[in-house]
Design an enzyme around this catalytic site. Structure first.
Site, PDB file in Angstrom:
ATOM      1  N   LYS A 107      30.644  41.643  44.011  1.00  0.00           N
ATOM      2  CA  LYS A 107      32.096  41.456  43.886  1.00  0.00           C
ATOM      3  C   LYS A 107      32.610  40.873  45.193  1.00  0.00           C
ATOM      4  O   LYS A 107      32.034  41.129  46.255  1.00  0.00           O
ATOM      5  CB  LYS A 107      32.786  42.805  43.627  1.00  0.00           C
ATOM      6  CG  LYS A 107      34.160  42.669  43.005  1.00  0.00           C
ATOM      7  CD  LYS A 107      34.069  42.539  41.503  1.00  0.00           C
ATOM      8  CE  LYS A 107      35.417  42.355  40.856  1.00  0.00           C
ATOM      9  NZ  LYS A 107      35.302  42.327  39.392  1.00  0.00           N
TER      10      LYS A 107
HETATM   11  P1  NAD Z   1      45.372  39.524  35.084  1.00  0.00           P
HETATM   12  O1  NAD Z   1      45.879  39.397  36.480  1.00  0.00           O
HETATM   13  O2  NAD Z   1      45.176  38.309  34.242  1.00  0.00           O
HETATM   14  O3  NAD Z   1      46.299  40.536  34.221  1.00  0.00           O
HETATM   15  C1  NAD Z   1      46.670  41.797  34.679  1.00  0.00           C
HETATM   16  C2  NAD Z   1      47.892  42.260  33.884  1.00  0.00           C
HETATM   17  O4  NAD Z   1      48.201  43.589  34.299  1.00  0.00           O
HETATM   18  C3  NAD Z   1      49.134  41.423  34.131  1.00  0.00           C
HETATM   19  O5  NAD Z   1      49.900  41.392  32.950  1.00  0.00           O
HETATM   20  C4  NAD Z   1      49.877  42.226  35.204  1.00  0.00           C
HETATM   21  O6  NAD Z   1      51.278  41.994  35.219  1.00  0.00           O
HETATM   22  C5  NAD Z   1      49.570  43.630  34.726  1.00  0.00           C
HETATM   23  N1  NAD Z   1      49.708  44.638  35.778  1.00  0.00           N
HETATM   24  C6  NAD Z   1      49.310  44.557  37.075  1.00  0.00           C
HETATM   25  N2  NAD Z   1      49.640  45.696  37.718  1.00  0.00           N
HETATM   26  C7  NAD Z   1      50.221  46.507  36.806  1.00  0.00           C
HETATM   27  C8  NAD Z   1      50.768  47.803  36.842  1.00  0.00           C
HETATM   28  N3  NAD Z   1      50.778  48.503  37.987  1.00  0.00           N
HETATM   29  N4  NAD Z   1      51.292  48.322  35.704  1.00  0.00           N
HETATM   30  C9  NAD Z   1      51.294  47.603  34.560  1.00  0.00           C
HETATM   31  N5  NAD Z   1      50.785  46.365  34.438  1.00  0.00           N
HETATM   32  C10 NAD Z   1      50.270  45.831  35.561  1.00  0.00           C
HETATM   33  O7  NAD Z   1      43.996  40.339  35.257  1.00  0.00           O
HETATM   34  P2  NAD Z   1      42.816  40.425  34.204  1.00  0.00           P
HETATM   35  O8  NAD Z   1      41.804  39.383  34.505  1.00  0.00           O
HETATM   36  O9  NAD Z   1      43.386  40.557  32.815  1.00  0.00           O
HETATM   37  O10 NAD Z   1      42.136  41.799  34.657  1.00  0.00           O
HETATM   38  C11 NAD Z   1      42.677  43.053  34.271  1.00  0.00           C
HETATM   39  C12 NAD Z   1      41.614  44.112  34.506  1.00  0.00           C
HETATM   40  O11 NAD Z   1      40.444  43.802  33.746  1.00  0.00           O
HETATM   41  C13 NAD Z   1      41.119  44.270  35.959  1.00  0.00           C
HETATM   42  O12 NAD Z   1      40.786  45.625  36.168  1.00  0.00           O
HETATM   43  C14 NAD Z   1      39.860  43.410  35.972  1.00  0.00           C
HETATM   44  O13 NAD Z   1      38.961  43.786  37.015  1.00  0.00           O
HETATM   45  C15 NAD Z   1      39.315  43.743  34.610  1.00  0.00           C
HETATM   46  N6  NAD Z   1      38.366  42.764  34.079  1.00  0.00           N
HETATM   47  C16 NAD Z   1      38.732  41.461  33.914  1.00  0.00           C
HETATM   48  C17 NAD Z   1      37.830  40.567  33.364  1.00  0.00           C
HETATM   49  C18 NAD Z   1      38.191  39.136  33.097  1.00  0.00           C
HETATM   50  O14 NAD Z   1      37.356  38.413  32.524  1.00  0.00           O
HETATM   51  N7  NAD Z   1      39.387  38.695  33.435  1.00  0.00           N
HETATM   52  C19 NAD Z   1      36.532  41.001  33.017  1.00  0.00           C
HETATM   53  C20 NAD Z   1      36.200  42.352  33.191  1.00  0.00           C
HETATM   54  C21 NAD Z   1      37.138  43.215  33.715  1.00  0.00           C
END
Ligand code: NAD
Length: 421
Positions: A107
């Site tokens: 990471k």
């Molecule tokens: P992103 O930035 O695209 O979306 C995150 C969302 O969560 C946004 O809508 C944001 O406004 C919201 N958010 C942030 N802080 C918040 C809070 N305190 N309360 C409520 N909503 C909040 O991120 P993502 O890529 O969708 O990733 C989200 C999670 O999934 C992370 O934990 C990431 O590590 C995990 N993840 C992502 C992927 C991927 O392919 N994108 C893969 C595996 C895991």
């Protein structure tokens, strides 16, 4: 003694130790998995648009490379630090092992709020970060991807920087790239699609079906939450609530997911969204809704010992990494809530990243139907394996997922041995 002290790292260690106890894994193997193989800290000087220079702090942590090159995202967020990055790298090791990918866990991240930078500043930051960690990454060493605060454009800048240094276009150095520079069809929706597949597998296991009466709430409507909502809505489920960091939207009759996605593309946040029948609620209220399926898909540690007793969902699909603390997992599992663990539930992203890496190395590209079918098959096999482990060890799904991953790592680490002997 643990080297790092974030709640996420402590939780990851606790999960590992519980799995060791439950399955009687070799303590010498577990000892090695408690620590990252390598942790790189870099300074990233950037000339800002006003002419001044600011130094940002960046990391790349390679937790394990026993099964293959490191794999894991790059996060641009003000909370990034060495401990959180290490915990997330460790989770990647277990995720890749669980779903049977020939990849290790890594990471990276930069402590920065990307919204504070101009596009030019963001490009300079990404390229200098890529240059600083460049000697330690590569198609056979460690393959980054997007995470919170980074996107396809950032991956294109990363790939270009690496390619400029090496003198040829390197498709295998990062995944999550735009299609025109070697990205894969299906990558953007893969994590959310995988979450929706896992909800279906859990429903099959519970002898239930997703119908128009199935209610779903999604905490975090981003790259994971949106495609999960689209897929579940297409299957007929009623998405009653979605949120971002500004607020949550609620409609007991079901929200129009595609309309909200269009709105977010234009306005970026949900707080201005006004439609008849749609109410604004808080994120805490969303988490406490009496729904069939709750998908925490925003950040880690949102369901904790402080709010776990307010949770009413029957099934929780961990779209984010580590959204439930260990106390919340224990309390809710004991209460009979079906929890789909993060290393299984959100593995769709790394699985299709793996497809992208393979396509990049082979210079041959697959169609979307093949990608989604293979993704479905891999997740289905992994889900069944976790259920089997939960039955065998009489433990919760979270521990079972860790046991399944640890068994694979233990076998490989024993065969490879401990260098120098
Ligand atoms: P992103 O930035 O695209 O979306 C995150 C969302 O969560 C946004 O809508 C944001 O406004 C919201 N958010 C942030 N802080 C918040 C809070 N305190 N309360 C409520 N909503 C909040 O991120 P993502 O890529 O969708 O990733 C989200 C999670 O999934 C992370 O934990 C990431 O590590 C995990 N993840 C992502 C992927 C991927 O392919 N994108 C893969 C595996 C895991």
């Amino acid at each position: 003694m643990p080297l790092y002290h974030s709640p996420l790292y402590n939780d990851a260690l606790a999960q590992l130790e519980t799995a060791q106890e439950v399955m009687g894994a070799d303590p010498n193997i577990v000892e090695r998995l408690k620590y990252p193989k390598r942790a790189i800290q870099v300074s990233i000087p950037v000339r800002l648009d006003d002419g001044t220079v600011r130094c940002f702090e960046g990391y790349r942590v390679q937790h394990s490379m026993t099964l293959g090159p490191g794999k894991g995202g790059i996060r641009f967020h003000p909370h990034v630090d060495l401990s959180e990055t290490t915990a997330l790298a460790m989770l990647m090791t277990f995720k890749c092992a669980l779903v049977g990918l020939p990849l290790g866990g890594a990471k990276g991240g930069v402590k920065v709020n990307p919204n504070d930078l101009s596009r030019q500043e963001l490009q300079a930051l990404t390229r200098r970060y890529a240059m600083e960690i460049g000697p330690f990454v590569g198609p056979d060493k460690d393959v980054p991807a997007p995470d919170i605060g980074t996107d396809r454009q950032a991956m294109a800048w990363f790939m270009d920087t690496y390619s400029q240094i090496h003198g040829y276009a390197s498709h295998g150095v990062v995944t999550g790239k735009p299609i025109s520079v070697g990205g894969s069809l299906g990558r953007e929706a893969a994590t959310g699609k995988g979450v929706a597949y896992c909800v279906n597998f859990a429903y099959d296991k519970m002898d239930k079906e997703i119908t128009h009466k199935t209610t779903v709430a999604i905490h975090g409507f981003g790259k994971v939450g949106m495609p999960a909502a689209v897929d579940l809505a297409e299957q007929g489920a009623k998405i009653v609530s979605v949120s971002d960091y500004t607020c949550a939207l609620y409609d007991e009759k079901g929200l129009n997911v595609l309309d909200i996605i269009e709105f977010v593309k234009e306005k970026h946040t949900l707080d201005q969204y006004e439609r008849e029948g749609v109410k604004k609620i808080t994120n805490e209220e969303l988490l406490a809704l009496d729904v069939d399926v709750l998908i925490p898909a925003a950040i880690d540690s949102v369901i904790t010992k402080e709010n776990m007793k307010t949770i009413n969902a029957k099934l929780i699909a961990e779209g984010a990494n580590g959204p439930l603390t260990k106390e919340a997992v224990k309390y809710l599992s004991d209460k009979g809530v079906f929890i789909i663990p993060d290393i299984l539930c959100n593995a769709g992203g790394v699985i299709v990243s793996y497809f992208e890496w393979v396509q990049g190395l082979a210079h041959f590209f697959w169609d979307e139907e093949q990608i989604n079918r293979t993704l479905h098959n891999i997740l289905k096999t992994a889900f069944s394996e976790v259920v089997r482990k939960a039955d065998h060890y009489k433990c919760d799904m979270k521990t079972a997922a860790m046991c399944a991953a640890l068994a694979k790592l233990e076998a490989a680490m024993k065969l490879r041995g401990l260098f120098p002997g």
